[in-house]
Design a protein around this motif. Structure first.
Motif, PDB file in Angstrom:
ATOM      1  N   ILE A  83      -5.657  16.392 -26.036  1.00 43.16           N
ATOM      2  CA  ILE A  83      -5.477  17.211 -24.838  1.00 43.16           C
ATOM      3  C   ILE A  83      -4.186  16.827 -24.117  1.00 43.16           C
ATOM      4  CG2 ILE A  83      -6.490  17.857 -22.613  1.00 43.16           C
ATOM      5  CD1 ILE A  83      -9.245  17.229 -23.890  1.00 43.16           C
ATOM      6  N   SER A  84      -4.057  15.537 -23.820  1.00 40.17           N
ATOM      7  CA  SER A  84      -2.822  15.106 -23.160  1.00 40.17           C
ATOM      8  C   SER A  84      -2.100  14.046 -23.986  1.00 40.17           C
ATOM      9  CB  SER A  84      -3.126  14.579 -21.764  1.00 40.17           C
ATOM     10  OG  SER A  84      -3.993  13.463 -21.851  1.00 40.17           O
ATOM     11  N   TYR A  85      -2.650  13.740 -25.132  1.00 41.60           N
ATOM     12  CA  TYR A  85      -2.026  12.773 -26.033  1.00 41.60           C
ATOM     13  C   TYR A  85      -2.244  13.296 -27.446  1.00 41.60           C
ATOM     14  CZ  TYR A  85      -0.767   8.228 -28.057  1.00 41.60           C
ATOM     15  OH  TYR A  85      -0.154   7.217 -28.762  1.00 41.60           O
ATOM     16  N   PRO A  86      -1.172  13.385 -28.230  1.00 43.64           N
ATOM     17  CA  PRO A  86      -1.338  14.032 -29.541  1.00 43.64           C
ATOM     18  C   PRO A  86      -2.253  13.236 -30.465  1.00 43.64           C
ATOM     19  CG  PRO A  86       0.988  13.552 -29.059  1.00 43.64           C
ATOM     20  CD  PRO A  86       0.192  12.908 -27.983  1.00 43.64           C
ATOM     21  N   ALA A 135     -14.515  23.934 -21.142  1.00 41.58           N
ATOM     22  CA  ALA A 135     -14.516  22.490 -21.339  1.00 41.58           C
ATOM     23  C   ALA A 135     -13.401  21.830 -20.534  1.00 41.58           C
ATOM     24  CB  ALA A 135     -14.372  22.174 -22.827  1.00 41.58           C
ATOM     25  N   LEU A 136     -12.257  22.507 -20.452  1.00 44.13           N
ATOM     26  CA  LEU A 136     -11.134  21.919 -19.722  1.00 44.13           C
ATOM     27  C   LEU A 136     -11.350  22.027 -18.219  1.00 44.13           C
ATOM     28  CD1 LEU A 136      -8.284  23.323 -21.973  1.00 44.13           C
ATOM     29  CD2 LEU A 136      -8.931  20.925 -21.769  1.00 44.13           C
ATOM     30  N   THR A 196      -4.080  21.823 -13.917  1.00 43.12           N
ATOM     31  CA  THR A 196      -3.338  20.576 -13.726  1.00 43.12           C
ATOM     32  C   THR A 196      -2.501  20.251 -14.954  1.00 43.12           C
ATOM     33  OG1 THR A 196      -5.332  19.872 -12.571  1.00 43.12           O
ATOM     34  CG2 THR A 196      -3.612  18.206 -12.916  1.00 43.12           C
ATOM     35  N   LEU A 197      -3.122  20.369 -16.118  1.00 42.14           N
ATOM     36  CA  LEU A 197      -2.409  20.089 -17.370  1.00 42.14           C
ATOM     37  C   LEU A 197      -1.200  20.991 -17.525  1.00 42.14           C
ATOM     38  CD1 LEU A 197      -5.444  19.601 -19.793  1.00 42.14           C
ATOM     39  CD2 LEU A 197      -3.668  17.883 -19.357  1.00 42.14           C
ATOM     40  N   ALA A 257       0.493  22.519 -15.181  1.00 44.68           N
ATOM     41  CA  ALA A 257       1.509  22.265 -14.163  1.00 44.68           C
ATOM     42  C   ALA A 257       2.249  20.956 -14.426  1.00 44.68           C
ATOM     43  CB  ALA A 257       0.863  22.230 -12.785  1.00 44.68           C
ATOM     44  N   SER A 258       1.482  19.908 -14.822  1.00 42.88           N
ATOM     45  CA  SER A 258       2.134  18.605 -14.861  1.00 42.88           C
ATOM     46  C   SER A 258       2.547  18.158 -16.256  1.00 42.88           C
ATOM     47  CB  SER A 258       1.196  17.557 -14.256  1.00 42.88           C
ATOM     48  OG  SER A 258      -0.005  17.545 -15.001  1.00 42.88           O
ATOM     49  N   LEU A 259       1.999  18.816 -17.302  1.00 40.99           N
ATOM     50  CA  LEU A 259       2.341  18.352 -18.653  1.00 40.99           C
ATOM     51  C   LEU A 259       2.868  19.469 -19.544  1.00 40.99           C
ATOM     52  CD1 LEU A 259       2.377  16.118 -20.799  1.00 40.99           C
ATOM     53  CD2 LEU A 259      -0.014  16.645 -21.288  1.00 40.99           C
ATOM     54  N   TYR A 260       2.034  20.471 -19.782  1.00 36.76           N
ATOM     55  CA  TYR A 260       2.412  21.506 -20.746  1.00 36.76           C
ATOM     56  C   TYR A 260       3.636  22.292 -20.279  1.00 36.76           C
ATOM     57  CZ  TYR A 260      -1.726  20.731 -23.668  1.00 36.76           C
ATOM     58  OH  TYR A 260      -2.656  20.188 -24.508  1.00 36.76           O
ATOM     59  N   GLY A 261       3.652  22.628 -18.983  1.00 38.50           N
ATOM     60  CA  GLY A 261       4.777  23.389 -18.435  1.00 38.50           C
ATOM     61  C   GLY A 261       6.103  22.657 -18.572  1.00 38.50           C
TER      62      GLY A 261
END
Lengths: 520, 412
Positions: free
Chosen positions: A402-405, A292-293, A299-300, A302-306
């Motif tokens: 996913i990118s916003y809680p 699904a992702l 990308t997520l 590299a730019s957010l979760y990491g």
């Protein structure tokens, strides 16, 4: 040889005459009388909330009411001298009140984009005031908490505006100033059932531990209170968890009131753990599959979760977030108000890489964010929120889960679920001890619901019931209330307890006879 | 989605003793003597033991016969006080066999039997309709066989079994307010049988026989669903007619038989049999649907596994015949037949009971012709039903009787 054979025949003939008398039943059910035992079922009233009223599919509607568990019990009581059992039937089979906000009609199952989805319907009619108020035997009021049963004015139409009354009781109250208990006492029933206390903790849970306030089109959410040491329920907000002392006191008040008019025999049930209903168990905590992702996953990371994990690790909170897995299903991001707020620290740490404005937004968004675990409960209503755009959040950190809680109102977190369980246990301890001290039949509804929620569910005559949403057969489309079949299972638990306590022999109902989820 | 439980009956349909009643009806003369096996007077011995053919007194023997089997099962639910009785039509099993000795040492034969053919018909709307409303079974056994006389007093015989079965099963699917029909008209399987037949003394016959397990394969079954609305069809991945294919392999179980007949006097003989059935093979039934995800297997949603938990069972038989003249014979018998499952595994599609059966009959012989009639009265022992897997609780009882007419012809 001859002798041996002859004696063998003789022995086997004897064997036949001795054993062949067990071909019939010891007792034929046609010869089993239905008896009332030590109880008197002449006039039975039922007290409680939505579960007692026959509420299902998110509404109270007439055919659902006809399959309420009290009406099933009353039907069996009629075989042992029970009288009429009237219910405050809704004027239609859709439900809702179109002149009141927040009372839609029932949910209907429809095929939407190829999959079965519950779809809300509009309310069918305005609030109707029934004639002969106070004369109905099923007094279950959807939405009632324990202390509402003893609250005067709970059936006052004027009180609807101030939030002190309940339209469902307004419909059948004997007068605006009365209480559910007073109307119940006036009936001078010979037998009662009482199942109350669910809502004292349920509304907290179904709202993710929040209260909401809507002004115009803007709804704001605040953390609901777990009331302890505050025995004045008029100070509670609607989704607070009631103080166990209030619940115990209210129930005791009901029992005392009924006893004072001679309604001393009855049955009382405890409260199921809310987390055993599909509303909390349907949406997985980890619905984010690598498929699904897709390409977004890398990308997520590299730019957010990491970066987030790196920053959080520096503040000793690295366990809040892990990198997204490319092989396993990933948990959603949630906001947990029980966590230390690291907004300022995150903003400071991310400013060099993101710039002041973005870092401030990141800090504010992720200060109390973490990934969900199997101990968090994602609400059924949140399934449509996940993967949607969070209004007002800056792209690319604006996709819910996913990118916003997911926010506080979307999730019953582990901490909040703990409060719910603690309160439920406290309520149940008082319900059990009240049942014992008042000499009432007791139904362990919690145990039965856990059984239903187990791997194997409960089977009746080849029909398997589980707590699975839509397909499990026992829960209706709202994920909280039961189907007619589910109420049949409940009715049997009540009947068993009544029989055990009062030595009556009411037959059980056949749950399979009643309706389940209506498929399109 | 509700479990679709395919019953034992599917396999019972092609087994001689299973299903509603473990009825043994493959020879009228034999039934009159509790369906004992060591009777080598004519071709009817073929089904019981191929080796018996070598001891048939004539070179050519032809037999045929038919039965009426009537039964009724009653179930009562002590919790709800409901009581339900079946309304089963008369079952009509039949048998035919021919044996021929081209040379003295060698016999060949063919046996055709319908080891099971019955219908369980519960009321359409009874409490257990989700398990079964109606189950109709037919079966045919075709057994070509050969027997060799090893010595004057002993023979060895073997048969090949080709089995065909039909199952037609209706049950309710109450969740969707409808019904499903499960049908396979071409289930088939293969097996074999062999045995030894001894006559160490003119007064004594001993028959030892084995019938192998058979894997009945239902490869092209069709499940037809009928719901008030067709919108569910696509959800269940059914075709436009509400149908899906299924396949199942039904393990049939082996049977061991030892029987003996002793001539107490020239006119009076006594027979006894012991059967042992390897029902343990039937621990579960696996039904594999083509597309419909209505199973319960964690690894494949189209695979439905139903526990059966049968256990090996035994039958004891005792029969006798007295020749009033050399033309008129009287027969009596009694047998005890164990149910292959415990109360915890009782299923309404193939109700089964520990059963005593009393049998009797008369036979007439006219030169090469024989006419035999037989009857049997069953005394099934009522039992508690305690099936927690199905949530099926109560008590069950049954009654049954059989009658049969058989002809034999031993021309030369």
């Amino acid at each position: 040889m001859k002798k041996i054979i002859i004696s063998t025949i003789a022995v086997s003939a004897l064997l036949f005459t001795v054993t062949s008398c067990n071909t019939d039943f010891d007792t034929d059910v046609k010869d089993i009388p239905v008896t009332k035992g030590d109880a008197d079922f002449t006039k039975y009233i039922s007290l409680g909330n939505s579960l007692t009223s026959g509420y299902r599919d998110g509404a109270l509607y007439s055919s659902g009411q006809n399959e309420s568990y009290p009406s099933m019990i009353a039907g069996q009581m009629r075989l042992a001298g029970g009288g009429a059992f009237t219910q405050p039937l809704m004027p239609n089979d859709v439900g809702g009140f179109n002149n009141l906000p927040g009372f839609p009609g029932k949910l209907n199952l429809q095929v939407v984009n190829g999959s079965l989805t519950p779809v809300p319907s509009g309310a069918a009619a305005a609030l109707d005031i029934l004639p002969n108020g106070g004369s109905y035997q099923n007094m279950g009021v959807p939405g009632a908490k324990s202390f509402h049963l003893v609250a005067d004015g709970y059936g006052s139409q004027a009180g609807l505006l101030t939030g002190t009354a309940n339209p469902y009781f307004v419909r059948f109250a004997s007068s605006p100033g009365t209480s559910v208990l007073k109307d119940a006492m006036a009936q001078k029933a010979t037998f009662f059932s009482l199942w109350i206390g669910n809502n004292d903790v349920l509304s907290y849970a179904t709202n993710g531990g929040t209260n909401s306030q809507t002004v115009g089109t803007v709804t704001t959410y605040s953390t609901a209170t777990v009331q302890t040491g505050n025995t004045n329920p008029t100070t509670y907000k609607s989704n607070d968890i009631s103080d166990p002392a209030v619940v115990a006191g209210s129930i005791k008040g009901v029992l005392d009131g009924l006893k004072s008019v001679g309604t001393a025999k009855g049955v009382i049930a405890n409260i199921p753990y809310v987390t055993s209903v599909p509303f909390f168990t349907t949406v997985p905590y980890n619905p984010l599959t690598p498929q699904a992702l897709g390409a977004n996953l890398a990308t997520l990371n590299a730019s957010l979760y990491g970066p987030l994990k790196q920053a959080l690790t520096a503040f000793g909170a690295g366990d809040r977030i892990n990198l997204l897995s490319a092989t396993a299903s990933n948990p959603v991001l949630i906001k947990d108000v029980a966590l230390q707020d690291l907004s300022a620290q995150l903003t400071a740490a991310l400013t060099p890489s993101l710039g002041a404005q973005m870092a401030a937004a990141f800090g504010q968004i992720f200060g109390q964010a973490r990934q969900a675990t199997s101990e968090d409960y994602i609400l059924l209503t949140t399934s449509s929120v996940i993967n949607s755009v969070a209004p007002g959040a800056p792209a690319p950190v604006n996709i819910y889960g996913i990118s916003y809680p997911l926010q506080n109102q979307h999730v019953l977190t582990k901490t909040e679920a703990g409060y719910v369980k603690t309160a439920t246990d406290a309520y149940n301890a008082s319900i059990k001890s009240l049942a014992d001290s008042y000499g009432l039949a007791f139904v362990d509804a919690n145990k039965k619901m856990l059984e239903l929620n187990g791997q194997s569910g409960i089977s009746f005559d080849g029909v398997k019931y589980t707590a699975k949403f839509v397909t499990g057969g026992s829960f209706s489309l709202d994920g909280v209330h039961l189907t007619g079949r589910g109420y049949g299972i409940v009715a049997n638990e009540f009947i068993k307890s009544i029989n055990m306590k009062y030595r009556s022999t009411l037959p059980q109902v056949d749950p399979n006879k009643y309706s389940g989820v209506k498929f399109p | 989605m509700k479990k679709i439980l395919v019953s034992t009956a599917l396999l019972a349909g092609v087994l001689s003793y299973a299903g509603g009643f473990r009825v043994s009806l493959q020879g009228v003369k034999q039934l009159a003597m509790a369906h004992t096996s060591a009777h080598a007077e004519d071709a009817s011995v073929a089904f019981f033991n191929p080796a018996g053919m070598s001891f048939i007194p004539s070179k050519l023997s032809v037999v045929a016969g038919g039965f009426g089997a009537s039964n009724k099962v009653t179930f009562q639910n002590l919790n709800t006080l409901q009581s339900t009785a079946t309304d089963n039509p008369l079952g009509t099993p039949f048998y035919a066999a021919i044996t021929y000795k081209p040379i003295e040492k060698l016999s060949v034969g063919l046996s055709v039997t319908t080891p099971f053919g019955s219908t369980i018909q519960w009321p359409e709307n009874w409490e257990g309709k989700e398990m079964v409303q109606k189950l109709e079974l037919k079966s045919f056994y075709f057994q070509p066989m050969v027997s060799v006389k090893l010595a004057d007093w002993v023979s060895f015989g073997a048969s090949y079994i080709y089995a065909r079965g039909i199952v037609d099963w209706d049950k309710a699917v109450t969740q969707f307010g409808g019904q499903v029909n499960i049908k396979d008209k071409k289930a088939s399987g293969h097996g074999y049988g062999f045995g030894f037949y001894f006559r160490p003394d003119p007064k004594l016959d001993v028959s030892i026989a084995y019938r192998s397990p058979v894997d009945m394969k239902a490869k092209n079954g069709v499940a037809t669903f009928q719901f008030p609305s067709q919108s569910i069809y696509s959800q269940l991945k059914l075709n436009g007619a509400g149908q899906d294919g299924f396949s199942a392999t039904l393990p049939l179980v082996e049977e061991y038989t030892i029987g003996l007949t002793y001539k107490v006097t020239p006119k009076w003989l006594v027979s006894a049999d012991f059967n042992y059935h390897g029902w343990e093979r039937y621990s579960k039934l696996v039904l594999d649907f083509e597309n419909a995800p209505i199973g319960n297997s964690p690894s494949d949603p189209t695979v439905l596994i139903s526990p059966k938990n049968f256990k090996n069972s035994k039958t004891f038989r005792l029969g006798t015949q007295y020749a009033f003249t050399n033309m008129i014979y009287g027969r009596l018998g009694a047998y005890y037949d164990e149910s292959p499952y415990s109360n915890e595994n009782f299923i309404p599609e193939t109700p089964s009971f520990d059963t005593y059966v009393i049998t009797g009959g008369v036979g007439f012989k006219l030169k090469q012709f024989g006419i035999d009639i037989a009857g049997g009265y069953a005394l099934p022992q009522s039992r508690n039903v305690n099936n927690s897997a199905l949530g099926f609780y109560g008590q069950a009882k049954a009654q049954a009787f059989y009658f049969g007419l058989g002809l034999s012809y031993n021309p030369f």
